[in-house]
Write a protein that holds these residues in place. Structure first.
Motif, PDB file in Angstrom:
ATOM      1  N   ASN A 101       0.836  -1.575   0.195  1.00  0.00           N
ATOM      2  CA  ASN A 101      -0.012   0.035  -0.133  1.00  0.00           C
ATOM      3  C   ASN A 101       0.656   0.964   0.231  1.00  0.00           C
ATOM      4  O   ASN A 101       0.443   2.305   0.617  1.00  0.00           O
ATOM      5  CB  ASN A 101      -0.880   0.067   1.497  1.00  0.00           C
ATOM      6  N   LEU A 102       1.704   1.055  -1.263  1.00  0.00           N
ATOM      7  CA  LEU A 102       2.659   2.558  -1.208  1.00  0.00           C
ATOM      8  C   LEU A 102       1.836   3.509  -1.552  1.00  0.00           C
ATOM      9  O   LEU A 102       0.870   2.743  -2.896  1.00  0.00           O
ATOM     10  CB  LEU A 102       3.829   1.663  -1.644  1.00  0.00           C
ATOM     11  N   PHE A 103       1.876   5.171  -1.847  1.00  0.00           N
ATOM     12  CA  PHE A 103       1.008   5.488  -2.933  1.00  0.00           C
ATOM     13  C   PHE A 103       2.517   6.046  -4.201  1.00  0.00           C
ATOM     14  O   PHE A 103       3.144   6.309  -3.768  1.00  0.00           O
ATOM     15  CB  PHE A 103       1.488   6.761  -1.779  1.00  0.00           C
ATOM     16  N   PRO A 104       1.124   4.963  -4.782  1.00  0.00           N
ATOM     17  CA  PRO A 104       2.315   5.134  -6.354  1.00  0.00           C
ATOM     18  C   PRO A 104       2.247   6.087  -7.080  1.00  0.00           C
ATOM     19  O   PRO A 104       3.374   5.928  -7.978  1.00  0.00           O
ATOM     20  CB  PRO A 104       0.947   4.710  -7.540  1.00  0.00           C
ATOM     21  N   HIS A 105       1.848   7.387  -6.920  1.00  0.00           N
ATOM     22  CA  HIS A 105       2.268   8.486  -7.661  1.00  0.00           C
ATOM     23  C   HIS A 105       3.401   9.375  -6.770  1.00  0.00           C
ATOM     24  O   HIS A 105       3.248  10.660  -7.286  1.00  0.00           O
ATOM     25  CB  HIS A 105       1.346   9.155  -7.545  1.00  0.00           C
ATOM     26  N   MET A 106       3.792   8.776  -5.908  1.00  0.00           N
ATOM     27  CA  MET A 106       4.458   9.304  -5.165  1.00  0.00           C
ATOM     28  C   MET A 106       6.624   8.904  -5.031  1.00  0.00           C
ATOM     29  O   MET A 106       6.083   7.682  -5.537  1.00  0.00           O
ATOM     30  CB  MET A 106       4.532   9.588  -3.492  1.00  0.00           C
ATOM     31  N   TYR A 147       9.972   5.715  -8.169  1.00  0.00           N
ATOM     32  CA  TYR A 147       8.597   5.480  -7.767  1.00  0.00           C
ATOM     33  C   TYR A 147       8.173   3.853  -7.622  1.00  0.00           C
ATOM     34  O   TYR A 147       9.191   2.831  -7.948  1.00  0.00           O
ATOM     35  CB  TYR A 147       7.818   5.413  -9.128  1.00  0.00           C
ATOM     36  N   SER A 149       6.480   1.820  -8.398  1.00  0.00           N
ATOM     37  CA  SER A 149       6.194   0.282  -9.435  1.00  0.00           C
ATOM     38  C   SER A 149       7.831   0.532 -10.096  1.00  0.00           C
ATOM     39  O   SER A 149       7.848  -0.437 -11.100  1.00  0.00           O
ATOM     40  CB  SER A 149       5.467   0.891 -10.737  1.00  0.00           C
ATOM     41  N   ARG A 163       8.398   3.924   5.608  1.00  0.00           N
ATOM     42  CA  ARG A 163       7.699   4.881   5.876  1.00  0.00           C
ATOM     43  C   ARG A 163       6.307   4.500   7.363  1.00  0.00           C
ATOM     44  O   ARG A 163       6.746   5.715   7.988  1.00  0.00           O
ATOM     45  CB  ARG A 163       6.674   4.701   5.132  1.00  0.00           C
TER      46      ARG A 163
ATOM     47  N   GLY B 113      -6.743  -0.481  -0.058  1.00  0.00           N
ATOM     48  CA  GLY B 113      -5.509  -0.095   1.125  1.00  0.00           C
ATOM     49  C   GLY B 113      -5.115   1.226   1.406  1.00  0.00           C
ATOM     50  O   GLY B 113      -4.198   1.457   1.833  1.00  0.00           O
ATOM     51  N   GLN B 114      -5.135   2.019  -0.204  1.00  0.00           N
ATOM     52  CA  GLN B 114      -4.777   3.567   0.129  1.00  0.00           C
ATOM     53  C   GLN B 114      -5.691   4.386   1.388  1.00  0.00           C
ATOM     54  O   GLN B 114      -4.654   5.107   1.932  1.00  0.00           O
ATOM     55  CB  GLN B 114      -4.656   4.372  -0.913  1.00  0.00           C
ATOM     56  N   TYR B 212       4.476   7.371 -13.374  1.00  0.00           N
ATOM     57  CA  TYR B 212       4.684   6.462 -12.490  1.00  0.00           C
ATOM     58  C   TYR B 212       4.327   5.293 -12.377  1.00  0.00           C
ATOM     59  O   TYR B 212       3.660   4.483 -11.439  1.00  0.00           O
ATOM     60  CB  TYR B 212       4.530   7.415 -10.886  1.00  0.00           C
TER      61      TYR B 212
END
Ligand SMILES: Nc1ncnc2c1ncn2[C@@H]1O[C@H](COP(=O)(O)OP(=O)(O)OP(=O)(O)O)[C@@H](O)[C@H]1O
Ligand SMILES: [Mg+2]
Lengths: 254, 213
Positions: A101-106, A147, A149, A163, B113-114, B212
């Motif tokens: 559950n990382l923030f993919p856009h950061m 990123y 991904s 994190r 999850g987010q 990304y």
């Protein structure tokens, strides 16, 4: 006497009228590593999610570091700490999810800085050294501008650990942190967790990694069907399990 | 050739009206649509029902009817709006409904999850939405947004019935006067050009937001 980090008693939880947790006790002292093991569907994740209030309990009480998080009144109503207090208590616990559950856009660094800057309102100069130190500890200094991904699953999970640590929690909760990983990538994540344990971080780990539970944990809790079947030291649970249910489970795991 | 040049002046003026309506509507629809989408996904039941009703009415009746209503029926109730305002009001109300549905689908496509990660990091609801959910949603809604934006360009021609001198009306005026079909072809060219530019812009945005993934 060591400080009680988590003291939970009689936790009950239902989903659609089905008992998923039927009166669970959990005690975790400072520096403990508690491994929660048990068959699929036994309620391990639900228990963890009740401890940090991702799910709300239907009964029982939970104290975090001596502060009442949730309790039951005389007529059996569940009462959580007031909103602000509850949030503050929740903030003492870091959570690592099976799916990262990382923030993919950061970027990696963005993921680490997001909450310290926007939730804790820490100035960037103050948090940056800590974040860089954390990335070095999980061995990902060179990935700070990548990123999620662009990382392997094992790397992503290590970022997720960093994190959570960036918020400087007192307790770390892990829900099957290596279950979504290819077998050859579990080692690096377990290594990071082992180091964390050596630094005396208080940890609660739901896991299917019996070797990790045996070697790193100092307490083990075996659950089945929403009950604690057996709890004790790794030696007690793994070498001298008293209950038939535990013996059967362990035989199947090996 | 001379003829085309001579037509061009009124047609340019017409396309200005068309562009103006398109751009102003588009600019208003984005933030309002997003707010409506957030309202639709928030946990407030009465608000949800209200917005659902609004979207149902806007999508369930012809845009032409809505235009006529604002333009002709509202004045009977004593509300007389300038032509441009009436047109903008109708288009914005209508297209907000479509964009809100696109945004809502985008928001709901983001896994729980987010939300849980954000919650465990102590983020508030609005921080979670604005900093985590909406930025990820943008990338996913660009393709359907592109379609709907092109529809809007073409739908601006409906103001034809309001006697506003948009591109289509300018073209028809000349056609009727000169018995020459060229203005229709020129008008088609204008619409195609706008569609082309928009498609290109959305492609660029998609590429930008895909970095990304
Ligand atoms: N949100 C939910 N809604 C309904 N039922 C749920 C929900 N979460 C869990 N359950 C049910 O509760 C029971 C316990 O689930 P839980 O995820 O806690 O088990 P687990 O021990 O973590 O299993 P696993 O090892 O597969 O992760 C299961 O029967 C599951 O289907
Ligand atoms: Mg689980």
């Amino acid at each position: 006497m060591k400080k009680k980090m988590i003291n939970a008693h009689g936790i009950r939880k239902q989903f659609h009228g089905q008992n998923v947790l039927s009166g669970i006790d959990v005690e975790v002292e400072q520096g403990d590593v508690l491994a929660i093991i048990g068959p699929s569907g036994s309620g391990k994740s639900t228990l963890l999610r009740c401890l940090n209030r991702l799910e709300e309990v239907d009964g029982g009480w939970i104290q975090i570091e001596g502060d009442m998080f949730v309790q039951e009144n005389d007529i059996g109503e569940v009462i959580y700490a007031p909103k602000e207090k509850s949030k503050e208590i929740q903030g003492r616990m870091g959570m690592v999810f099976q799916q990262f559950n990382l923030f993919p856009h950061m970027t990696v660094m963005g993921n680490l800085l997001e909450a310290p800057i926007h939730v804790k309102k820490q100035p960037k100069e103050e948090i940056l050294p800590l974040a860089e130190d954390l990335l070095a500890r999980v061995g990902l200094s060179d990935k700070k501008d990548a990123y999620p991904s662009q990382l392997s699953g094992g790397q992503q999970q290590r970022v997720a650990i960093a994190r959570a640590l960036a918020m400087q929690p007192d307790i770390m909760l892990f829900d099957e942190p290596t279950s979504a990983l290819d077998p050859e990538l579990t080692g690096e994540v377990l290594h990071t967790m082992r180091e964390l344990a050596e630094e005396h971080m208080t940890m609660v780990v739901v896991t299917h990694e019996m070797n990790f539970a045996r070697e790193v944990a100092n307490k083990v809790l075996f659950m089945a069907d929403g009950n604690v079947v057996e709890a004790g030291t790794p030696e007690e649970i793994f070498d001298h399990p008293q209950r038939q249910r535990t013996q059967d489970f362990l035989r199947n795991m090996l | 050739m001379d003829k085309i040049l001579q037509y061009l002046q009124p047609m340019l003026e017409g396309s200005e009206v068309t562009l103006e309506i398109f751009l102003l509507t588009f600019i208003m629809v984005l933030p309002i649509g997003l707010l409506v989408a957030l309202g639709r996904t928030a946990k407030c039941r009465p608000l949800q029902w209200l917005l659902e009703l609004y979207i149902w009415v806007m999508r369930g009746t012809p845009l032409m009817l809505q235009l006529l209503f604002v333009y002709f029926a509202l004045p009977l109730a004593g509300i007389k709006l300038p032509d441009m305002v009436a047109a903008l009001l109708s288009f914005t109300l209508n297209y907000t409904a479509y964009f809100a549905e696109i945004f809502r689908a985008g928001i709901q496509s983001i896994g729980k999850g987010q939300y849980e990660a954000a919650k465990m990091l102590g983020m508030s609801y609005s921080q979670t939405m604005w900093r985590i959910i909406v930025p990820q949603m943008v990338r996913r809604v660009l393709p359907p947004m592109s379609n709907e934006t092109i529809n809007l360009v073409k739908d601006t021609s409906l103001i034809y019935i309001l006697a506003m001198n948009d591109l289509l009306r300018a073209a028809r005026t000349i056609v009727q006067r000169e018995f020459d079909m060229t203005p229709f072809v020129v008008a088609a060219g204008f619409y195609l050009l706008m569609t082309f530019v928009l498609t290109w812009m959305f492609k660029r945005l998609e590429a930008y937001f895909s970095q990304y993934e």
